[in-house]
Motif scaffolding. Structure first.
Motif, PDB file in Angstrom:
ATOM      1  N   GLY A 147       0.850  -1.190   0.000  1.00  0.00           N
ATOM      2  CA  GLY A 147       0.000   0.000   0.000  1.00  0.00           C
ATOM      3  C   GLY A 147       0.883   1.236   0.000  1.00  0.00           C
ATOM      4  N   ARG A 148       0.470   2.229   0.773  1.00  0.00           N
ATOM      5  CA  ARG A 148       1.211   3.495   0.819  1.00  0.00           C
ATOM      6  C   ARG A 148       2.657   3.288   1.287  1.00  0.00           C
ATOM      7  NH1 ARG A 148      -4.158   5.335   2.501  1.00  0.00           N
ATOM      8  NH2 ARG A 148      -3.738   4.010   4.269  1.00  0.00           N
ATOM      9  N   ILE A 149       2.831   2.576   2.410  1.00  0.00           N
ATOM     10  CA  ILE A 149       4.181   2.420   2.961  1.00  0.00           C
ATOM     11  C   ILE A 149       4.994   1.425   2.121  1.00  0.00           C
ATOM     12  CG2 ILE A 149       5.533   1.683   4.981  1.00  0.00           C
ATOM     13  CD1 ILE A 149       3.071   2.649   6.686  1.00  0.00           C
ATOM     14  N   ASP A 168       0.512  -9.288  -2.161  1.00  0.00           N
ATOM     15  CA  ASP A 168      -0.619  -8.424  -1.805  1.00  0.00           C
ATOM     16  C   ASP A 168      -1.775  -8.797  -2.723  1.00  0.00           C
ATOM     17  OD1 ASP A 168      -2.517  -6.377  -1.522  1.00  0.00           O
ATOM     18  OD2 ASP A 168      -0.990  -4.905  -0.990  1.00  0.00           O
ATOM     19  N   CYS A 227       7.266  -3.218  10.795  1.00  0.00           N
ATOM     20  CA  CYS A 227       6.932  -1.844  11.216  1.00  0.00           C
ATOM     21  C   CYS A 227       5.434  -1.621  11.061  1.00  0.00           C
ATOM     22  CB  CYS A 227       7.658  -0.816  10.355  1.00  0.00           C
ATOM     23  SG  CYS A 227       9.376  -0.624  10.746  1.00  0.00           S
ATOM     24  N   ARG A 229       2.082  -3.751  12.518  1.00  0.00           N
ATOM     25  CA  ARG A 229       1.386  -3.879  13.800  1.00  0.00           C
ATOM     26  C   ARG A 229       1.825  -5.167  14.474  1.00  0.00           C
ATOM     27  NH1 ARG A 229       0.404   0.649  13.849  1.00  0.00           N
ATOM     28  NH2 ARG A 229      -1.564   1.770  13.845  1.00  0.00           N
ATOM     29  N   ASP A 253       9.334  -2.940  15.273  1.00  0.00           N
ATOM     30  CA  ASP A 253       8.971  -1.643  15.846  1.00  0.00           C
ATOM     31  C   ASP A 253       7.671  -1.771  16.641  1.00  0.00           C
ATOM     32  OD1 ASP A 253       9.306   1.267  16.068  1.00  0.00           O
ATOM     33  OD2 ASP A 253       7.496   1.392  14.832  1.00  0.00           O
ATOM     34  N   HIS A 276       8.031   1.476  18.807  1.00  0.00           N
ATOM     35  CA  HIS A 276       6.900   1.992  18.005  1.00  0.00           C
ATOM     36  C   HIS A 276       7.141   3.454  17.607  1.00  0.00           C
ATOM     37  CE1 HIS A 276       2.371   1.236  17.136  1.00  0.00           C
ATOM     38  NE2 HIS A 276       2.896   2.064  16.238  1.00  0.00           N
TER      39      HIS A 276
HETATM   40  P1  NAD Z   1      -2.299   0.766   3.187  1.00  0.00           P
HETATM   41  O1  NAD Z   1      -3.724   0.515   3.509  1.00  0.00           O
HETATM   42  O2  NAD Z   1      -1.948   1.852   2.239  1.00  0.00           O
HETATM   43  O3  NAD Z   1      -1.610  -0.580   2.667  1.00  0.00           O
HETATM   44  C1  NAD Z   1      -1.861  -1.842   3.207  1.00  0.00           C
HETATM   45  C2  NAD Z   1      -1.690  -2.850   2.083  1.00  0.00           C
HETATM   46  O4  NAD Z   1      -1.862  -4.152   2.658  1.00  0.00           O
HETATM   47  C3  NAD Z   1      -2.738  -2.712   0.965  1.00  0.00           C
HETATM   48  O5  NAD Z   1      -2.109  -2.638  -0.297  1.00  0.00           O
HETATM   49  C4  NAD Z   1      -3.581  -3.974   1.087  1.00  0.00           C
HETATM   50  O6  NAD Z   1      -4.027  -4.449  -0.165  1.00  0.00           O
HETATM   51  C5  NAD Z   1      -2.590  -4.931   1.720  1.00  0.00           C
HETATM   52  N1  NAD Z   1      -3.233  -6.046   2.414  1.00  0.00           N
HETATM   53  C6  NAD Z   1      -4.353  -6.030   3.174  1.00  0.00           C
HETATM   54  N2  NAD Z   1      -4.613  -7.264   3.640  1.00  0.00           N
HETATM   55  C7  NAD Z   1      -3.630  -8.072   3.160  1.00  0.00           C
HETATM   56  C8  NAD Z   1      -3.343  -9.456   3.299  1.00  0.00           C
HETATM   57  N3  NAD Z   1      -4.148 -10.254   4.010  1.00  0.00           N
HETATM   58  N4  NAD Z   1      -2.251  -9.948   2.681  1.00  0.00           N
HETATM   59  C9  NAD Z   1      -1.438  -9.148   1.957  1.00  0.00           C
HETATM   60  N5  NAD Z   1      -1.669  -7.827   1.754  1.00  0.00           N
HETATM   61  C10 NAD Z   1      -2.748  -7.298   2.370  1.00  0.00           C
HETATM   62  O7  NAD Z   1      -1.592   1.011   4.602  1.00  0.00           O
HETATM   63  P2  NAD Z   1      -0.200   1.758   4.863  1.00  0.00           P
HETATM   64  O8  NAD Z   1      -0.457   3.208   5.048  1.00  0.00           O
HETATM   65  O9  NAD Z   1       0.811   1.293   3.889  1.00  0.00           O
HETATM   66  O10 NAD Z   1       0.135   1.169   6.310  1.00  0.00           O
HETATM   67  C11 NAD Z   1       0.350  -0.216   6.503  1.00  0.00           C
HETATM   68  C12 NAD Z   1       0.300  -0.516   7.978  1.00  0.00           C
HETATM   69  O11 NAD Z   1       1.415   0.083   8.627  1.00  0.00           O
HETATM   70  C13 NAD Z   1      -0.911   0.129   8.692  1.00  0.00           C
HETATM   71  O12 NAD Z   1      -2.029  -0.696   8.658  1.00  0.00           O
HETATM   72  C14 NAD Z   1      -0.436   0.364  10.087  1.00  0.00           C
HETATM   73  O13 NAD Z   1      -0.870  -0.684  10.913  1.00  0.00           O
HETATM   74  C15 NAD Z   1       1.079   0.317   9.972  1.00  0.00           C
HETATM   75  N6  NAD Z   1       1.706   1.566  10.421  1.00  0.00           N
HETATM   76  C16 NAD Z   1       2.599   1.495  11.449  1.00  0.00           C
HETATM   77  C17 NAD Z   1       3.222   2.640  11.907  1.00  0.00           C
HETATM   78  C18 NAD Z   1       4.226   2.604  13.028  1.00  0.00           C
HETATM   79  O14 NAD Z   1       4.365   3.581  13.734  1.00  0.00           O
HETATM   80  N7  NAD Z   1       4.957   1.519  13.205  1.00  0.00           N
HETATM   81  C19 NAD Z   1       2.907   3.879  11.320  1.00  0.00           C
HETATM   82  C20 NAD Z   1       2.023   3.908  10.253  1.00  0.00           C
HETATM   83  C21 NAD Z   1       1.412   2.747   9.816  1.00  0.00           C
END
Ligand code: NAD
Length: 302
Positions: A147-149, A168, A227, A229, A253, A276
């Motif tokens: 996704g975004r990250i 994904d 990084c 959850r 993290d 975290h």
């Molecule tokens: P996002 O929604 O943009 O991307 C998540 C991706 O995971 C999507 O492309 C989705 O299709 C994919 N996905 C969903 N279920 C799946 C599965 N069962 N198998 C494989 N892929 C799957 O989210 P993001 O902004 O990239 O963030 C990802 C995660 O990072 C967040 O959900 C959050 O929990 C975590 N995060 C952690 C911190 C931190 O401080 N450590 C900070 C920001 C986000």
């Protein structure tokens, strides 16, 4: 209009809000005080400390919007807010680059044994031969969740000369083609990757996605980074796999319980841990505050 700032946010966000509202910062507000005082406010801004429970929402007749200056709304009762017609907003895009950079930091810390070497030098040792590293160039990076990250990690790891495999099930072929990555099933990724990094949300589907069966098929020198959850990796199985030499190392993290007290992973040398902080840069926190402030302004201005 009155806005309650219940957790510390960047000053830029506060300045943005002051253009349209009276802003009251009470970043040490207790849960009891929140229930009694929320009745005067039209909006509330939180990060992760303050819990916006059903009780809080039901005690807030004027409340129009709940803003979480960050990613995820785990600390907001979204169902209760929806029932009362209160909008819930967050700023998921604000931290993507920051988290991707932290991920790269953890990858490098593992591949070049930076954290453990730092500890050793500070203990007065000079153990050059103990810290033979692994070059990232030409290695396979397995990204679980693009996704975004995950997408930002792609860009950065390509600059290191890594080949990328993505698991994904929800990304489109166009998105994969645009980033030039190979989309594979989870088993193929786990069998082939030298470095595995997790970027999926925690859902019933991803809970313990990486457990004993997955560790068993990884390369024995593979590095795994989380990084995203706690709870996506089963920590007890990770510990067993590290002890058995089935995986090379791990960098985390996030944890099943935070902070990770009495966690045997804390004792292992081939594990790097951060508290975290993947989203904790001043740039990301500033952007999160500005994004949610703009959302609140939009609601106030109709
Ligand atoms: P996002 O929604 O943009 O991307 C998540 C991706 O995971 C999507 O492309 C989705 O299709 C994919 N996905 C969903 N279920 C799946 C599965 N069962 N198998 C494989 N892929 C799957 O989210 P993001 O902004 O990239 O963030 C990802 C995660 O990072 C967040 O959900 C959050 O929990 C975590 N995060 C952690 C911190 C931190 O401080 N450590 C900070 C920001 C986000």
């Amino acid at each position: 209009m009155k806005v309650l700032i219940a957790d510390q946010i960047n000053q830029k966000g506060i300045e943005e809000l002051e253009e349209v509202a009276e802003v009251v910062a009470r970043t040490d507000i207790t849960p009891e005080e929140l229930v009694s005082d929320i009745k005067d406010f039209d909006a509330i801004v939180v990060r992760s400390r303050t819990k916006v429970t059903r009780e809080v929402i039901e005690a807030a007749p004027l409340l129009k919007i709940i803003a979480r200056a960050g990613v995820g709304v785990d600390n907001v009762d979204v169902e209760a807010a929806t029932e009362k017609g209160v909008m819930v907003v967050n700023a998921p895009e604000s931290t993507s680059i920051t988290v991707a950079e932290h991920t790269m930091g953890l990858v490098l810390s593992m591949s070049r044994k930076i954290a453990i070497a730092d500890k050793s030098v500070k203990e007065g040792k000079w153990e050059k031969s103990r810290f033979m590293g692994m070059e990232l160039n030409g290695k396979i990076l397995g990204i679980v969740g693009m996704g975004r990250i995950g997408s930002q990690v792609v860009v950065r790891s390509k600059a290191f000369g890594m080949d990328i495999m993505v698991y994904d099930p929800y990304i489109t072929p166009e998105a994969a083609a645009e980033l030039g990555v190979e989309v594979v099933d989870l088993e193929t990724l786990l069998k082939n990757a030298d470095v595995i990094t997790i970027h999926v949300p925690l859902t019933p589907e991803t809970k313990y996605l990486i457990s004993e069966p997955q560790f068993k098929i990884m390369k024995e020198n593979a590095i795994i980074v989380n990084c995203a959850r706690g709870g996506i990796i089963k920590e007890a199985d990770l510990y067993d796999a590290l002890k058995a030499g089935e995986v090379g190392g791990a960098a985390l993290d996030v944890y099943e319980t935070e902070p990770p007290k009495d966690n045997p992973l804390l004792e292992l040398d081939n594990v790097v841990l951060t508290p975290h902080i993947a989203a904790s840069t001043s740039e990301a926190q500033r952007d999160a505050a500005i994004i949610v402030a703009k959302e609140i302004k939009k609601v106030f201005q109709g």
